[in-house]
Design a protein around this motif. Structure first.
Motif, PDB file in Angstrom:
ATOM      1  N   GLY A 120       0.813  -1.148   0.095  1.00 30.42           N
ATOM      2  CA  GLY A 120       0.088  -0.101  -0.121  1.00 30.42           C
ATOM      3  C   GLY A 120       0.864   1.102   0.161  1.00 30.42           C
ATOM      4  O   GLY A 120       2.091   1.224   0.021  1.00 30.42           O
ATOM      5  N   PHE A 121       0.201   2.459  -0.012  1.00 34.57           N
ATOM      6  CA  PHE A 121       0.981   3.511  -0.125  1.00 34.57           C
ATOM      7  C   PHE A 121       0.153   4.789   0.365  1.00 34.57           C
ATOM      8  O   PHE A 121      -1.150   4.580   0.032  1.00 34.57           O
ATOM      9  CB  PHE A 121       1.859   3.992  -1.456  1.00 34.57           C
ATOM     10  CG  PHE A 121       0.771   4.124  -2.477  1.00 34.57           C
ATOM     11  CD1 PHE A 121       0.382   5.305  -2.897  1.00 34.57           C
ATOM     12  CD2 PHE A 121       0.399   3.124  -3.563  1.00 34.57           C
ATOM     13  CE1 PHE A 121      -0.609   5.661  -4.044  1.00 34.57           C
ATOM     14  CE2 PHE A 121      -0.551   3.200  -4.513  1.00 34.57           C
ATOM     15  CZ  PHE A 121      -0.768   4.458  -4.846  1.00 34.57           C
ATOM     16  N   TYR A 122       0.695   5.795   0.686  1.00 30.85           N
ATOM     17  CA  TYR A 122       0.069   7.085   1.196  1.00 30.85           C
ATOM     18  C   TYR A 122       0.746   8.104   0.208  1.00 30.85           C
ATOM     19  O   TYR A 122       1.779   8.336   0.094  1.00 30.85           O
ATOM     20  CB  TYR A 122       0.363   7.439   2.362  1.00 30.85           C
ATOM     21  CG  TYR A 122      -0.353   8.741   2.964  1.00 30.85           C
ATOM     22  CD1 TYR A 122      -1.675   8.869   3.095  1.00 30.85           C
ATOM     23  CD2 TYR A 122       0.333   9.740   3.383  1.00 30.85           C
ATOM     24  CE1 TYR A 122      -2.235   9.949   3.553  1.00 30.85           C
ATOM     25  CE2 TYR A 122      -0.009  10.779   3.747  1.00 30.85           C
ATOM     26  CZ  TYR A 122      -1.405  11.109   3.967  1.00 30.85           C
ATOM     27  OH  TYR A 122      -1.959  12.268   4.169  1.00 30.85           O
ATOM     28  N   THR A 123       0.008   8.924  -0.341  1.00 31.25           N
ATOM     29  CA  THR A 123       0.383   9.906  -1.281  1.00 31.25           C
ATOM     30  C   THR A 123       0.777  11.551  -0.670  1.00 31.25           C
ATOM     31  O   THR A 123       0.097  11.914   0.231  1.00 31.25           O
ATOM     32  CB  THR A 123      -0.892  10.541  -2.359  1.00 31.25           C
ATOM     33  OG1 THR A 123      -1.213   9.124  -2.792  1.00 31.25           O
ATOM     34  CG2 THR A 123      -0.500  11.524  -3.329  1.00 31.25           C
ATOM     35  N   LEU A 124       1.868  11.596  -1.042  1.00 31.07           N
ATOM     36  CA  LEU A 124       2.349  12.996  -0.054  1.00 31.07           C
ATOM     37  C   LEU A 124       2.258  14.202  -0.795  1.00 31.07           C
ATOM     38  O   LEU A 124       2.431  15.267  -0.571  1.00 31.07           O
ATOM     39  CB  LEU A 124       3.942  12.573   0.384  1.00 31.07           C
ATOM     40  CG  LEU A 124       4.256  11.412   1.387  1.00 31.07           C
ATOM     41  CD1 LEU A 124       5.698  10.964   1.321  1.00 31.07           C
ATOM     42  CD2 LEU A 124       3.561  11.602   2.634  1.00 31.07           C
ATOM     43  N   SER A 125       2.499  13.966  -1.997  1.00 37.63           N
ATOM     44  CA  SER A 125       2.611  15.109  -3.156  1.00 37.63           C
ATOM     45  C   SER A 125       1.163  15.707  -3.531  1.00 37.63           C
ATOM     46  O   SER A 125       0.399  14.818  -3.090  1.00 37.63           O
ATOM     47  CB  SER A 125       3.382  14.944  -4.277  1.00 37.63           C
ATOM     48  OG  SER A 125       3.029  13.701  -4.773  1.00 37.63           O
TER      49      SER A 125
END
Length: 180
Positions: A120-125
């Motif tokens: 999974g991932f979390y969007t920082l930009s």
């Protein structure tokens, strides 16, 4: 051509390509069949896709169950994300453990994720474009996941934007892993 580094999860690899940068931007080679073969990485992918996510979107933690489980290569082609991988292999000494990776398009870092791991991932930009290559065809009957907040991952976000599907996954503690 590629600098490959082991991670804290056996078999999960950080792959750092050579980045060529000039006044126009960057150029990054993400695949080379001979180099991948030499490294023991997959060279035949059944599907390839991408996702575009806005800031504060969290996608995951996803995987495919056997018999359609797959190896996965991911990279962030635009923007930056906090990427997470969780080991779901029962016999692994790191079962239930996670590893975090800060992926930026300007660096081209790729992750090789073996079978039996959730991703999974979390969007920082403001937006992020993630590319995925997988070694098996998507099968909705084998599609699965664990809840994003159940593996102890310090996402550093209180209320991410989640899909309805991702909100319904079972917690890691309640998941009976088929991965050996």
């Amino acid at each position: 051509m590629f600098d490959v580094r082991e991670t804290s999860l056996k078999g999960c690899l950080r792959i750092l390509p050579r980045v060529r940068a000039d006044e126009r931007g960057v150029f990054i080679k993400t695949f080379h069949i001979e180099a991948f073969q030499k490294l023991g990485l997959p060279t035949s992918f059944a599907e390839e896709y991408f996702s575009v996510s806005q800031k504060n979107v969290l996608r995951g933690l996803h995987f495919q169950m056997p018999p359609m489980d797959h190896e996965k290569m991911v990279c962030c082609a635009q923007g930056e994300v906090m990427d997470a991988v969780v080991d779901l292999r029962r016999s692994s000494p790191t079962y239930g453990a996670y590893a975090l990776f800060h992926l930026k398009s300007s660096e081209g870092t790729m992750l090789y994720i073996p079978k039996g791991m959730a991703h999974g991932f979390y969007t920082l930009s403001d937006t992020a474009l993630m590319l995925y290559q997988v070694t098996s065809v998507y099968d909705p009957d084998c599609d699965a996941g664990i809840r994003w907040d159940s593996a102890g991952i310090p996402w550093e976000v209180g209320a991410p934007i989640l899909s309805a599907r991702d909100q319904k996954f079972a917690a890691l503690a309640d998941f009976v892993s088929p991965f050996v």
